[in-house]
Design a protein around this motif. Structure first.
Motif, mmCIF file in Angstrom:
data_model
loop_
_atom_site.group_PDB
_atom_site.id
_atom_site.type_symbol
_atom_site.label_atom_id
_atom_site.label_comp_id
_atom_site.label_asym_id
_atom_site.label_seq_id
_atom_site.Cartn_x
_atom_site.Cartn_y
_atom_site.Cartn_z
ATOM 1 N N GLN A 111 0.801 -1.314 0.111
ATOM 2 C CA GLN A 111 0.182 0.168 0.010
ATOM 3 C C GLN A 111 1.038 1.188 0.200
ATOM 4 N N GLN A 112 2.021 1.083 0.946
ATOM 5 C CA GLN A 112 2.977 2.590 0.968
ATOM 6 C C GLN A 112 3.628 2.529 -0.542
ATOM 7 N N LEU A 113 3.880 1.519 -1.204
ATOM 8 C CA LEU A 113 4.280 1.562 -2.763
ATOM 9 C C LEU A 113 3.392 2.330 -3.503
ATOM 10 N N GLU A 114 2.292 1.925 -3.443
ATOM 11 C CA GLU A 114 1.140 2.641 -4.320
ATOM 12 C C GLU A 114 0.962 3.891 -4.069
ATOM 13 N N ASP A 115 0.854 4.363 -2.626
ATOM 14 C CA ASP A 115 0.657 5.795 -2.226
ATOM 15 C C ASP A 115 1.920 6.541 -2.213
ATOM 16 N N PRO A 147 5.351 5.856 -3.897
ATOM 17 C CA PRO A 147 6.448 5.185 -4.506
ATOM 18 C C PRO A 147 7.758 5.207 -4.186
ATOM 19 N N LEU A 148 8.164 6.626 -4.447
ATOM 20 C CA LEU A 148 9.781 6.940 -4.538
ATOM 21 C C LEU A 148 10.298 6.886 -3.302
ATOM 22 N N ARG A 149 9.336 7.317 -2.132
ATOM 23 C CA ARG A 149 9.964 7.233 -0.809
ATOM 24 C C ARG A 149 10.066 5.749 -0.610
ATOM 25 N N SER A 199 20.620 4.938 -6.137
ATOM 26 C CA SER A 199 20.157 3.714 -6.923
ATOM 27 C C SER A 199 18.529 3.947 -7.098
ATOM 28 N N ALA A 200 17.889 4.116 -6.006
ATOM 29 C CA ALA A 200 16.389 4.076 -5.863
ATOM 30 C C ALA A 200 15.714 4.895 -6.719
ATOM 31 N N PRO A 201 16.260 6.486 -6.798
ATOM 32 C CA PRO A 201 15.492 7.321 -7.532
ATOM 33 C C PRO A 201 15.799 7.059 -9.263
ATOM 34 N N LEU A 202 17.135 6.416 -9.585
ATOM 35 C CA LEU A 202 17.666 6.301 -10.819
ATOM 36 C C LEU A 202 16.568 5.105 -11.283
ATOM 37 N N PHE A 208 4.240 -12.412 -13.151
ATOM 38 C CA PHE A 208 3.530 -12.629 -11.907
ATOM 39 C C PHE A 208 3.390 -11.472 -11.262
ATOM 40 N N LEU A 209 4.089 -10.352 -11.329
ATOM 41 C CA LEU A 209 4.194 -9.203 -10.359
ATOM 42 C C LEU A 209 3.442 -7.880 -10.756
ATOM 43 N N PRO A 210 2.713 -7.459 -10.289
ATOM 44 C CA PRO A 210 2.168 -5.930 -10.322
ATOM 45 C C PRO A 210 3.278 -5.072 -10.689
ATOM 46 N N GLU A 211 3.241 -3.971 -11.578
ATOM 47 C CA GLU A 211 4.199 -3.011 -11.994
ATOM 48 C C GLU A 211 4.875 -2.555 -10.809
ATOM 49 N N HIS A 212 3.935 -1.947 -10.015
ATOM 50 C CA HIS A 212 4.664 -1.088 -8.714
ATOM 51 C C HIS A 212 5.429 -1.863 -7.943
ATOM 52 N N THR A 213 5.500 -3.434 -8.071
ATOM 53 C CA THR A 213 6.308 -3.946 -7.023
ATOM 54 C C THR A 213 7.794 -4.473 -7.817
ATOM 55 N N TRP A 214 7.971 -4.262 -9.039
ATOM 56 C CA TRP A 214 9.136 -4.515 -9.963
ATOM 57 C C TRP A 214 10.532 -3.991 -8.984
#
Length: 300
Positions: free
Chosen positions: A80-84, A86-88, A134-137, A222-228
């Motif tokens: 849920q945090q990934l959806e709400d 994502p970058l953080r 790494s994460a922002p890129l 198998f995975l939703p895009e926001h979990t990639w």
């Protein structure tokens, strides 16, 4: 066209039913896992939609099993945090994994600093790299990749997506990774950074080209895009911890050989004045063997 779609759905349902009727009845771990996946695929597992049955089953197992299915467990809260945010969330995840990886590899390789601690100065530096670089890129590149291929689900489109990832995104990520590793390792000049990239680039790319197609194909299926991005970070953590541990062990062995000779016991490295092992000054200039390598940044 509609009849073809209906026929395809019928075949899919038949496969799911076959898994339920034949594989599940064999019992055991494989049967139980197959039963859970088949149930999730039909949308019969509480709290699941049937769109991603494997990730649903894994999430249910992590968050307390079937008795807690449909309730808000740790994984559900994280997603849920990934959806709400994502970058953080990706920054916190990547920073935590990068710092933890360096700490774990130091412990596995028995690589201590001059005070005898495994928590070296590299741990916060790697955490900062994971969170701030790494994460922002990765977030931006994955967003761009998904946007370009949005709505394109054919086999041809998936293959092209993998090629674009490996031939365009991977070189960008790996170049940034090697530059960061050189700076963390102590590179002071542009020449040292350039030498780091030149020496390590193709070695890192080879690892990327082995792991990337497999992981990306799995994510596509198998995975939703926001979990990639978190999934790729986890894969990088596992592979990188192994590479980092091996790299540290080789460096320590080379330092023992240089300072104490082949025949000396490794315990001599803890003798007074033994500055080589565990964080003392390293002989010679910064080189690829000195990187606090966490393994290649996955080109996804």
């Amino acid at each position: 066209m509609s009849s073809l779609k209906i026929e395809r759905e019928s075949v899919t349902e038949s496969i799911k039913d076959a898994v339920t009727d034949h594989v599940v009845n064999k019992g055991g771990i494989v049967g139980s896992a197959a039963a859970a996946v088949a149930e999730a695929a039909h949308g019969q597992l509480p709290g699941t939609s049937g769109k991603h049955p494997i990730s649903a089953v894994v999430g249910t197992a992590i968050t307390g099993g079937r008795k807690n299915a449909g309730t808000k467990g740790y994984l559900a809260a994280y997603l849920q945090q990934l959806e709400d945010h994502p970058l953080r969330t990706k920054m916190l995840t990547a920073g935590t994994l990068a710092g933890s990886q360096e700490l774990l590899a130091s412990w596995l390789a028995k690589d201590r600093n001059k005070h005898g601690n495994y928590f070296t100065s590299r741990v916060p530096k790697m955490a900062a790299y994971g969170a701030l670089v790494s994460a922002p890129l990765g977030h931006f590149l994955i967003w761009l990749l998904q946007k370009i291929f949005s709505g394109r689900t054919s086999l041809r489109a998936k293959i092209i997506q993998i090629l674009v990832s490996n031939l365009i995104i991977a070189p960008i990520q790996n170049t940034v990774y090697l530059v960061a590793m050189a700076l963390i390792a102590g590179a002071k000049t542009f020449h040292q950074v350039k030498a780091t990239v030149r020496v390590g680039f193709w070695r890192v790319m080879r690892v990327s080209w082995i792991t990337s197609p497999i992981c990306l194909a799995f994510a596509q299926k198998f995975l939703p895009e926001h979990t990639w991005v978190p999934f790729f970070n986890l894969v990088s953590f596992i592979i990188g911890t192994y590479i980092n541990t091996v790299t540290k062990k080789k460096r320590l062995a080379a330092l023992r050989k240089k300072h104490f000779g082949d025949g000396r016991d490794s315990r001599d490295s803890r003798a007074p004045g033994g500055s080589a092992v565990g964080g003392g000054p390293r002989p010679g200039p910064v080189g690829p063997e000195d990187y606090p390598s966490m393994g290649p940044n996955p080109p996804y």
